[in-house]
Design a protein around this motif. Structure first.
Motif, PDB file in Angstrom:
ATOM      1  N   THR A  25       0.835  -1.208   0.000  1.00 20.33           N
ATOM      2  CA  THR A  25       0.000   0.000   0.000  1.00 20.33           C
ATOM      3  C   THR A  25       0.865   1.252   0.000  1.00 20.33           C
ATOM      4  O   THR A  25       0.579   2.218  -0.715  1.00 20.33           O
ATOM      5  CB  THR A  25      -0.933   0.016   1.226  1.00 20.33           C
ATOM      6  N   ALA A  26       1.945   1.241   0.801  1.00 22.39           N
ATOM      7  CA  ALA A  26       2.847   2.390   0.859  1.00 22.39           C
ATOM      8  C   ALA A  26       3.520   2.638  -0.482  1.00 22.39           C
ATOM      9  O   ALA A  26       3.643   3.782  -0.932  1.00 22.39           O
ATOM     10  CB  ALA A  26       3.894   2.183   1.949  1.00 22.39           C
ATOM     11  N   ALA A  27       3.942   1.560  -1.136  1.00 22.64           N
ATOM     12  CA  ALA A  27       4.576   1.695  -2.456  1.00 22.64           C
ATOM     13  C   ALA A  27       3.593   2.251  -3.474  1.00 22.64           C
ATOM     14  O   ALA A  27       3.932   3.130  -4.276  1.00 22.64           O
ATOM     15  CB  ALA A  27       5.121   0.341  -2.907  1.00 22.64           C
ATOM     16  N   ASP A  28       2.357   1.758  -3.442  1.00 18.73           N
ATOM     17  CA  ASP A  28       1.321   2.260  -4.348  1.00 18.73           C
ATOM     18  C   ASP A  28       1.023   3.728  -4.069  1.00 18.73           C
ATOM     19  O   ASP A  28       0.764   4.508  -4.992  1.00 18.73           O
ATOM     20  CB  ASP A  28       0.039   1.445  -4.201  1.00 18.73           C
ATOM     21  N   LEU A  29       1.052   4.088  -2.778  1.00 21.49           N
ATOM     22  CA  LEU A  29       0.729   5.459  -2.393  1.00 21.49           C
ATOM     23  C   LEU A  29       1.794   6.439  -2.879  1.00 21.49           C
ATOM     24  O   LEU A  29       1.487   7.573  -3.259  1.00 21.49           O
ATOM     25  CB  LEU A  29       0.582   5.542  -0.871  1.00 21.49           C
ATOM     26  N   ARG A  30       3.045   5.993  -2.867  1.00 22.13           N
ATOM     27  CA  ARG A  30       4.120   6.846  -3.419  1.00 22.13           C
ATOM     28  C   ARG A  30       3.858   7.128  -4.900  1.00 22.13           C
ATOM     29  O   ARG A  30       4.036   8.255  -5.370  1.00 22.13           O
ATOM     30  CB  ARG A  30       5.477   6.158  -3.240  1.00 22.13           C
ATOM     31  N   GLN A  31       3.445   6.105  -5.611  1.00 17.47           N
ATOM     32  CA  GLN A  31       3.154   6.269  -7.028  1.00 17.47           C
ATOM     33  C   GLN A  31       1.883   7.088  -7.253  1.00 17.47           C
ATOM     34  O   GLN A  31       1.765   7.805  -8.252  1.00 17.47           O
ATOM     35  CB  GLN A  31       3.001   4.894  -7.692  1.00 17.47           C
ATOM     36  N   ALA A  32       0.954   7.009  -6.320  1.00 13.21           N
ATOM     37  CA  ALA A  32      -0.320   7.709  -6.469  1.00 13.21           C
ATOM     38  C   ALA A  32      -0.115   9.210  -6.589  1.00 13.21           C
ATOM     39  O   ALA A  32      -0.785   9.879  -7.378  1.00 13.21           O
ATOM     40  CB  ALA A  32      -1.236   7.389  -5.291  1.00 13.21           C
ATOM     41  N   GLN A  33       0.808   9.744  -5.784  1.00 11.65           N
ATOM     42  CA  GLN A  33       1.090  11.173  -5.866  1.00 11.65           C
ATOM     43  C   GLN A  33       1.634  11.547  -7.237  1.00 11.65           C
ATOM     44  O   GLN A  33       1.238  12.551  -7.824  1.00 11.65           O
ATOM     45  CB  GLN A  33       2.090  11.572  -4.783  1.00 11.65           C
ATOM     46  N   GLN A  34       2.549  10.740  -7.735  1.00 18.74           N
ATOM     47  CA  GLN A  34       3.170  11.026  -9.026  1.00 18.74           C
ATOM     48  C   GLN A  34       2.183  10.844 -10.180  1.00 18.74           C
ATOM     49  O   GLN A  34       2.268  11.554 -11.190  1.00 18.74           O
ATOM     50  CB  GLN A  34       4.378  10.106  -9.223  1.00 18.74           C
ATOM     51  N   ASN A  35       1.234   9.915 -10.013  1.00 20.16           N
ATOM     52  CA  ASN A  35       0.302   9.591 -11.105  1.00 20.16           C
ATOM     53  C   ASN A  35      -0.980  10.418 -11.064  1.00 20.16           C
ATOM     54  O   ASN A  35      -1.874  10.203 -11.889  1.00 20.16           O
ATOM     55  CB  ASN A  35      -0.052   8.098 -11.053  1.00 20.16           C
ATOM     56  N   GLY A  36      -1.091  11.324 -10.122  1.00 16.05           N
ATOM     57  CA  GLY A  36      -2.280  12.152 -10.039  1.00 16.05           C
ATOM     58  C   GLY A  36      -3.522  11.415  -9.594  1.00 16.05           C
ATOM     59  O   GLY A  36      -4.640  11.763  -9.998  1.00 16.05           O
ATOM     60  N   GLU A  37      -3.353  10.398  -8.746  1.00 12.69           N
ATOM     61  CA  GLU A  37      -4.487   9.598  -8.297  1.00 12.69           C
ATOM     62  C   GLU A  37      -5.162  10.178  -7.051  1.00 12.69           C
ATOM     63  O   GLU A  37      -6.250   9.733  -6.679  1.00 12.69           O
ATOM     64  CB  GLU A  37      -4.036   8.161  -8.016  1.00 12.69           C
ATOM     65  N   LEU A  38      -4.523  11.145  -6.386  1.00  8.58           N
ATOM     66  CA  LEU A  38      -5.109  11.757  -5.198  1.00  8.58           C
ATOM     67  C   LEU A  38      -6.025  12.906  -5.601  1.00  8.58           C
ATOM     68  O   LEU A  38      -5.745  13.638  -6.549  1.00  8.58           O
ATOM     69  CB  LEU A  38      -4.012  12.271  -4.264  1.00  8.58           C
ATOM     70  N   GLU A  39      -7.117  13.056  -4.873  1.00  2.00           N
ATOM     71  CA  GLU A  39      -8.105  14.083  -5.192  1.00  2.00           C
ATOM     72  C   GLU A  39      -8.750  14.588  -3.908  1.00  2.00           C
ATOM     73  O   GLU A  39      -8.920  13.833  -2.951  1.00  2.00           O
ATOM     74  CB  GLU A  39      -9.181  13.506  -6.120  1.00  2.00           C
ATOM     75  N   LEU A  40      -9.079  15.865  -3.876  1.00  2.00           N
ATOM     76  CA  LEU A  40      -9.779  16.431  -2.735  1.00  2.00           C
ATOM     77  C   LEU A  40     -11.275  16.528  -3.028  1.00  2.00           C
ATOM     78  O   LEU A  40     -11.680  16.987  -4.092  1.00  2.00           O
ATOM     79  CB  LEU A  40      -9.239  17.818  -2.395  1.00  2.00           C
ATOM     80  N   TYR A  41     -12.057  16.074  -2.073  1.00  2.00           N
ATOM     81  CA  TYR A  41     -13.496  16.273  -2.084  1.00  2.00           C
ATOM     82  C   TYR A  41     -13.821  17.315  -1.016  1.00  2.00           C
ATOM     83  O   TYR A  41     -13.028  17.542  -0.091  1.00  2.00           O
ATOM     84  CB  TYR A  41     -14.223  14.968  -1.784  1.00  2.00           C
ATOM     85  N   TYR A  42     -14.976  17.942  -1.137  1.00  2.00           N
ATOM     86  CA  TYR A  42     -15.328  19.030  -0.218  1.00  2.00           C
ATOM     87  C   TYR A  42     -16.728  18.809   0.336  1.00  2.00           C
ATOM     88  O   TYR A  42     -17.674  18.617  -0.424  1.00  2.00           O
ATOM     89  CB  TYR A  42     -15.249  20.382  -0.934  1.00  2.00           C
ATOM     90  N   GLN A  43     -16.845  18.841   1.682  1.00  2.00           N
ATOM     91  CA  GLN A  43     -18.145  18.689   2.328  1.00  2.00           C
ATOM     92  C   GLN A  43     -18.613  20.030   2.886  1.00  2.00           C
ATOM     93  O   GLN A  43     -17.884  20.689   3.628  1.00  2.00           O
ATOM     94  CB  GLN A  43     -18.102  17.650   3.448  1.00  2.00           C
ATOM     95  N   PRO A  44     -19.834  20.449   2.545  1.00  2.00           N
ATOM     96  CA  PRO A  44     -20.322  21.763   2.955  1.00  2.00           C
ATOM     97  C   PRO A  44     -20.410  21.927   4.478  1.00  2.00           C
ATOM     98  O   PRO A  44     -20.712  20.976   5.202  1.00  2.00           O
ATOM     99  CB  PRO A  44     -21.721  21.830   2.329  1.00  2.00           C
ATOM    100  N   GLN A  45     -20.167  23.151   4.937  1.00  2.00           N
ATOM    101  CA  GLN A  45     -20.354  23.548   6.324  1.00  2.00           C
ATOM    102  C   GLN A  45     -21.286  24.756   6.339  1.00  2.00           C
ATOM    103  O   GLN A  45     -21.130  25.664   5.518  1.00  2.00           O
ATOM    104  CB  GLN A  45     -19.013  23.897   6.981  1.00  2.00           C
TER     105      GLN A  45
END
Length: 267
Positions: free
Chosen positions: A13-33
């Motif tokens: 999972t850690a190895a995949d996560l390192r690649q995730a940053q480089q591959n643009g796989e991380l995304e922010l979602y937003y919950q209303p307040q």
């Protein structure tokens, strides 16, 4: 960065996560307040999602523990801050009412790296105003701090950033560190909100937390609000703001911007 000494599955999972940053796989979602007094939208919490190419979309509880154990949380935390600040700039251009974006900080981000310098750099690069940003920390940070985290939070607050204790009441809530830390707001843990209608003792605890925060000149936000009856009770007890499925699930930046347009909240 310390080498991993954990199970092979977590190493993968850690190895995949390192690649995730480089591959643009991380995304922010937003919950209303929302403001409970006026019903107006006041901001959003930025929530991290991992669009894994094989496992689909993963929520933070599925990968952040590994990120913290592996040391990846520092780089990921910077990425989250940078993108949340860019969103805050996009949303607050030409607005009469400010929308704030809340970002969760891990205790690991208060380690050897210079969190203050990182935040200052991100604010400068993105041209984000400090008042558009809220930083959420855990009670555990308060309880185990040797003084350095408190100093960092004071410096962040001096910039104009609001400091919130997330999931308040989930752990052992101690008054001494609460008074010592530069805290602007308490975020009542969703457990209390979920059980407030059928548990009178739980309801009394909510009222006590609100009274405590008010006595310390802190604002109060409830998380996990799912139905109008919970909202009505929180309004009656003096809670200031809330988030939860009653107001909206976490959504993409683009969908949130459409929500602003559709509800007339863009100004």
């Amino acid at each position: 960065m310390q080498p991993l000494t954990i199970y092979p599955k977590r190493q993968t999972t850690a190895a995949d996560l390192r690649q995730a940053q480089q591959n643009g796989e991380l995304e922010l979602y937003y919950q209303p307040q929302v403001d409970l007094g006026t019903g107006l939208l006041i901001g959003a919490e930025a929530l991290l999602r991992w669009n894994h190419p094989e496992k689909g979309q993963l929520t933070p509880d599925q990968f952040l523990p590994v990120a913290e154990e592996s040391g990846l949380i520092v780089d990921i935390g910077e990425w989250v801050l940078h993108n949340a600040c860019r969103t805050a700039v996009d949303w607050n251009q030409d607005r009469r009412r400010v929308l704030t974006i809340a970002v969760n900080l891990s205790p690991h981000q208060f380690g050897p790296n210079d969190l203050l310098a990182s935040v200052c750099r991100i604010l400068q690069v993105t041209r984000c105003e400090a008042e558009w940003l809220t930083l959420e920390v855990t009670e555990a940070l308060l309880q185990h701090d040797n003084g350095s985290a408190c100093e960092t939070l004071e410096q962040l607050r001096d910039l104009g950033i609001s400091i919130v204790i997330d999931d308040f009441g989930k752990g052992t809530s101690l008054l001494s560190p609460l008074k010592r830390f530069p805290v602007d707001s308490l975020k009542i843990d969703r457990f209390f909100i979920r059980n407030m209608k059928r548990d009178s003792e739980n309801t009394e605890l909510i009222k006590a937390i609100i009274a405590l925060g008010s006595s310390l000149n802190m604002s109060l936000m409830a998380e996990g609000v799912e139905d109008p009856s919970q909202e009505e009770m929180l309004q009656r007890y003096g809670c200031h703001s809330a988030q939860g499925y009653l107001y909206g699930r976490p959504i993409t930046k683009e969908t949130f911007e459409q929500l602003l347009f559709d509800t007339g909240a863009a100004l």
